[in-house]
Write a protein that holds these residues in place. Sequence first.
Motif, PDB file in Angstrom:
ATOM      1  N   TYR A  70      60.655  32.984 -58.627  1.00 35.29           N
ATOM      2  CA  TYR A  70      61.012  33.278 -57.351  1.00 35.29           C
ATOM      3  C   TYR A  70      61.169  34.718 -57.026  1.00 35.29           C
ATOM      4  O   TYR A  70      60.795  35.335 -55.844  1.00 35.29           O
ATOM      5  CB  TYR A  70      62.352  32.643 -57.266  1.00 35.29           C
ATOM      6  CG  TYR A  70      63.044  32.618 -55.875  1.00 35.29           C
ATOM      7  CD1 TYR A  70      62.319  31.808 -54.988  1.00 35.29           C
ATOM      8  CD2 TYR A  70      64.202  33.499 -55.531  1.00 35.29           C
ATOM      9  CE1 TYR A  70      63.098  31.666 -53.527  1.00 35.29           C
ATOM     10  CE2 TYR A  70      64.518  33.442 -54.535  1.00 35.29           C
ATOM     11  CZ  TYR A  70      64.143  32.589 -53.353  1.00 35.29           C
ATOM     12  OH  TYR A  70      64.698  32.714 -51.985  1.00 35.29           O
ATOM     13  N   GLY A  71      61.840  35.426 -57.792  1.00 35.93           N
ATOM     14  CA  GLY A  71      61.796  36.860 -57.876  1.00 35.93           C
ATOM     15  C   GLY A  71      60.530  37.594 -57.347  1.00 35.93           C
ATOM     16  O   GLY A  71      60.220  38.299 -56.701  1.00 35.93           O
ATOM     17  N   MET A  72      59.509  37.144 -58.381  1.00 31.20           N
ATOM     18  CA  MET A  72      58.281  37.697 -58.035  1.00 31.20           C
ATOM     19  C   MET A  72      57.562  37.348 -56.745  1.00 31.20           C
ATOM     20  O   MET A  72      57.022  38.020 -56.268  1.00 31.20           O
ATOM     21  CB  MET A  72      57.073  37.142 -59.108  1.00 31.20           C
ATOM     22  CG  MET A  72      57.368  37.624 -60.539  1.00 31.20           C
ATOM     23  SD  MET A  72      56.664  39.319 -60.613  1.00 31.20           S
ATOM     24  CE  MET A  72      55.056  39.000 -60.250  1.00 31.20           C
ATOM     25  N   GLY A  73      57.870  35.879 -56.435  1.00 33.64           N
ATOM     26  CA  GLY A  73      57.222  35.401 -55.106  1.00 33.64           C
ATOM     27  C   GLY A  73      57.878  36.281 -53.765  1.00 33.64           C
ATOM     28  O   GLY A  73      56.983  36.813 -52.886  1.00 33.64           O
ATOM     29  N   GLU A 132      55.148  54.352 -57.738  1.00 34.78           N
ATOM     30  CA  GLU A 132      56.627  54.549 -58.298  1.00 34.78           C
ATOM     31  C   GLU A 132      57.504  54.232 -57.203  1.00 34.78           C
ATOM     32  O   GLU A 132      58.481  53.265 -57.324  1.00 34.78           O
ATOM     33  CB  GLU A 132      57.188  55.907 -58.496  1.00 34.78           C
ATOM     34  CG  GLU A 132      56.844  56.367 -59.835  1.00 34.78           C
ATOM     35  CD  GLU A 132      57.744  55.519 -60.998  1.00 34.78           C
ATOM     36  OE1 GLU A 132      58.686  55.441 -60.597  1.00 34.78           O
ATOM     37  OE2 GLU A 132      56.870  55.192 -61.994  1.00 34.78           O
ATOM     38  N   GLN A 133      57.170  54.512 -55.858  1.00 38.56           N
ATOM     39  CA  GLN A 133      57.874  54.314 -54.675  1.00 38.56           C
ATOM     40  C   GLN A 133      57.780  52.875 -54.272  1.00 38.56           C
ATOM     41  O   GLN A 133      58.697  51.886 -54.043  1.00 38.56           O
ATOM     42  CB  GLN A 133      57.492  54.960 -53.320  1.00 38.56           C
ATOM     43  CG  GLN A 133      58.608  55.374 -52.688  1.00 38.56           C
ATOM     44  CD  GLN A 133      58.150  56.189 -51.158  1.00 38.56           C
ATOM     45  OE1 GLN A 133      57.257  57.043 -51.484  1.00 38.56           O
ATOM     46  NE2 GLN A 133      58.906  56.129 -50.437  1.00 38.56           N
ATOM     47  N   LEU A 134      56.533  52.323 -54.341  1.00 38.87           N
ATOM     48  CA  LEU A 134      56.224  50.811 -54.032  1.00 38.87           C
ATOM     49  C   LEU A 134      56.936  50.026 -55.180  1.00 38.87           C
ATOM     50  O   LEU A 134      57.496  48.947 -54.618  1.00 38.87           O
ATOM     51  CB  LEU A 134      54.697  50.711 -54.121  1.00 38.87           C
ATOM     52  CG  LEU A 134      54.136  49.657 -53.464  1.00 38.87           C
ATOM     53  CD1 LEU A 134      54.503  49.343 -52.202  1.00 38.87           C
ATOM     54  CD2 LEU A 134      52.592  49.346 -53.833  1.00 38.87           C
ATOM     55  N   GLY A 135      56.730  50.429 -56.432  1.00 38.46           N
ATOM     56  CA  GLY A 135      57.506  49.696 -57.255  1.00 38.46           C
ATOM     57  C   GLY A 135      58.923  49.402 -57.189  1.00 38.46           C
ATOM     58  O   GLY A 135      59.521  48.519 -57.468  1.00 38.46           O
ATOM     59  N   ARG A 136      59.597  50.498 -56.825  1.00 41.21           N
ATOM     60  CA  ARG A 136      61.062  50.292 -56.495  1.00 41.21           C
ATOM     61  C   ARG A 136      61.490  49.628 -55.409  1.00 41.21           C
ATOM     62  O   ARG A 136      62.348  48.538 -55.251  1.00 41.21           O
ATOM     63  CB  ARG A 136      61.687  51.644 -56.102  1.00 41.21           C
ATOM     64  CG  ARG A 136      61.993  52.753 -57.340  1.00 41.21           C
ATOM     65  CD  ARG A 136      62.913  53.745 -56.955  1.00 41.21           C
ATOM     66  NE  ARG A 136      62.462  54.768 -55.815  1.00 41.21           N
ATOM     67  CZ  ARG A 136      61.831  55.687 -56.220  1.00 41.21           C
ATOM     68  NH1 ARG A 136      61.321  55.882 -57.350  1.00 41.21           N
ATOM     69  NH2 ARG A 136      61.189  56.317 -55.164  1.00 41.21           N
ATOM     70  N   VAL A 137      60.436  49.607 -54.368  1.00 40.42           N
ATOM     71  CA  VAL A 137      60.656  48.431 -53.173  1.00 40.42           C
ATOM     72  C   VAL A 137      60.501  47.080 -53.780  1.00 40.42           C
ATOM     73  O   VAL A 137      61.362  46.049 -53.554  1.00 40.42           O
ATOM     74  CB  VAL A 137      59.856  48.511 -52.361  1.00 40.42           C
ATOM     75  CG1 VAL A 137      59.737  47.507 -51.100  1.00 40.42           C
ATOM     76  CG2 VAL A 137      59.668  50.201 -51.397  1.00 40.42           C
ATOM     77  N   LEU A 184      60.911  46.192 -56.885  1.00 36.38           N
ATOM     78  CA  LEU A 184      61.853  45.850 -57.871  1.00 36.38           C
ATOM     79  C   LEU A 184      63.240  45.549 -57.070  1.00 36.38           C
ATOM     80  O   LEU A 184      63.793  44.463 -57.778  1.00 36.38           O
ATOM     81  CB  LEU A 184      62.315  47.088 -58.794  1.00 36.38           C
ATOM     82  CG  LEU A 184      62.736  46.945 -60.289  1.00 36.38           C
ATOM     83  CD1 LEU A 184      62.168  45.880 -60.913  1.00 36.38           C
ATOM     84  CD2 LEU A 184      62.721  48.123 -60.973  1.00 36.38           C
ATOM     85  N   GLU A 185      63.436  46.075 -56.253  1.00 38.58           N
ATOM     86  CA  GLU A 185      64.697  45.899 -55.707  1.00 38.58           C
ATOM     87  C   GLU A 185      64.817  44.313 -54.978  1.00 38.58           C
ATOM     88  O   GLU A 185      65.749  43.638 -55.233  1.00 38.58           O
ATOM     89  CB  GLU A 185      64.938  46.676 -54.339  1.00 38.58           C
ATOM     90  CG  GLU A 185      66.420  46.970 -53.784  1.00 38.58           C
ATOM     91  CD  GLU A 185      66.429  47.902 -52.554  1.00 38.58           C
ATOM     92  OE1 GLU A 185      66.934  47.671 -51.492  1.00 38.58           O
ATOM     93  OE2 GLU A 185      65.834  49.084 -52.818  1.00 38.58           O
ATOM     94  N   GLU A 186      63.821  43.981 -54.343  1.00 41.35           N
ATOM     95  CA  GLU A 186      63.563  42.656 -53.986  1.00 41.35           C
ATOM     96  C   GLU A 186      63.427  41.505 -54.947  1.00 41.35           C
ATOM     97  O   GLU A 186      64.194  40.436 -54.935  1.00 41.35           O
ATOM     98  CB  GLU A 186      62.561  42.617 -52.796  1.00 41.35           C
ATOM     99  CG  GLU A 186      62.174  41.179 -52.331  1.00 41.35           C
ATOM    100  CD  GLU A 186      63.315  40.612 -51.416  1.00 41.35           C
ATOM    101  OE1 GLU A 186      64.373  41.607 -51.203  1.00 41.35           O
ATOM    102  OE2 GLU A 186      63.306  39.534 -50.957  1.00 41.35           O
TER     103      GLU A 186
END
Length: 383
Positions: free
Chosen positions: A331-334, A358-363, A365-367
């Motif tokens: 669900y988190g991935m989706g 890095e920046q994209l990854g943070r967006v 990861l947060e979600e």
Amino acid sequence: MTTVTTGDDGFDRERFEQEFAAEARKIGRINIALFGKTGVGKSTLLNAVFGKDVTATGSGAPVTRGSRLHIHKDGFLGIIDNEGLEIGKDSADILGDLRDLIEVNRAGALADQVHLAWYCVRANDHRFEDTEADFVRGLAELGVPVVLVLTRALKTPAGDIHPETLEFAAYIESLDLPIVDGRVVITSAIGDPPMGFGEFGLQELLDCSFRAAPDGVQVAFVAAQQYDLERKAHEARKAIAAAVTAATAAGATPIPFSDAAVLVPIQIAMMVRIANLYDLGLQRSTALAITATTFATQAGRSLVTGLMKFVPGVNVAAMAISAGVAGAITYGMGEAWHLISRRIASGELDAAILADSEQLGRVFLEEFKRASASKLGKLPPSS
Ligand SMILES: Nc1nc2c(ncn2[C@@H]2O[C@H](COP(=O)(O)OP(=O)(O)O)[C@@H](O)[C@H]2O)c(=O)[nH]1
Ligand SMILES: [Mg+2]
């Protein structure tokens, strides 16, 4: 036996690319025949609805030898046009060519058939000739649903559609033509900002067209159009729900915890589905997936490790949690993948962010954390 080359980050590029292409093939294509005089705003309309004018990119292949119809294919969209031919003078030729096209493909794949026609008339022309009415009837006789579109419509300073345009639409509707919903769709593809109004009527055009298009091309239509992002989101949510259900079931079987966060086939299927719905393209989707997987794997691993502290050595409980965790992680991935896809489609993520993993990854990861935690919070407490 399939060998999955999951390294530490668990991303199998080749597999992702294959699944992406297979999903795109499965979605197929919607083909729209576009008619209307030069200058009525056909290209502008295509741009507004599909984000591009496919007829502008190359000449398009002639439909049949000697045909004056052209089919421009681009991903999930095919546009058939009659560049250089005049409705009225050349109606018989156009309809004849269209009949040939339909006959040739009748027994073939749905993706090669003609699903819809948009017949465009400039709202301000206030003229709809008998030859045009005959042409519309001819299209309908070929079994093609016809949406009658008034283009480049104007609004009054008070913000209402111009009364003369409404009158013109009512006149066309009074002809009882075989058009979708029996009504005319009044549009302005770009509006007229100096005059104080923006685009309008495009949602109606889409709604009407979706109602008329065959079931088998609905998803291709959703993926091709770039105007109604909510339609894309609706399909994406279905894909996430299906993946969560499947992952939860899979998680109930003893899978090693180290695998809980890697890209299982269920998650790949979900991701390629959503990326295609948002028409992100293979290259961009693959690059995004590499970033997403790297971050999700790390986060998933710490999530699982954290949970394991509460169930020391109890195998059955561990397995039960594993099912819930597999669902929550999926669900988190989706949700995170969907968020990124949606923001790209809406233009909220600019090129600079997209280039910065890095920046994209943070967006992402947060979600991912937010969504998977919300799912985990709903799990029944383990006994
Ligand atoms: N203001 C306004 N101009 C439009 C609209 N649609 C098309 N146009 C303009 O009309 C001209 C012809 O449009 P185009 O899309 O090239 O017509 P086509 O020949 O049918 O493809 C262009 O200058 C467009 O900018 C509209 O909805 N509003
Ligand atoms: Mg044009």
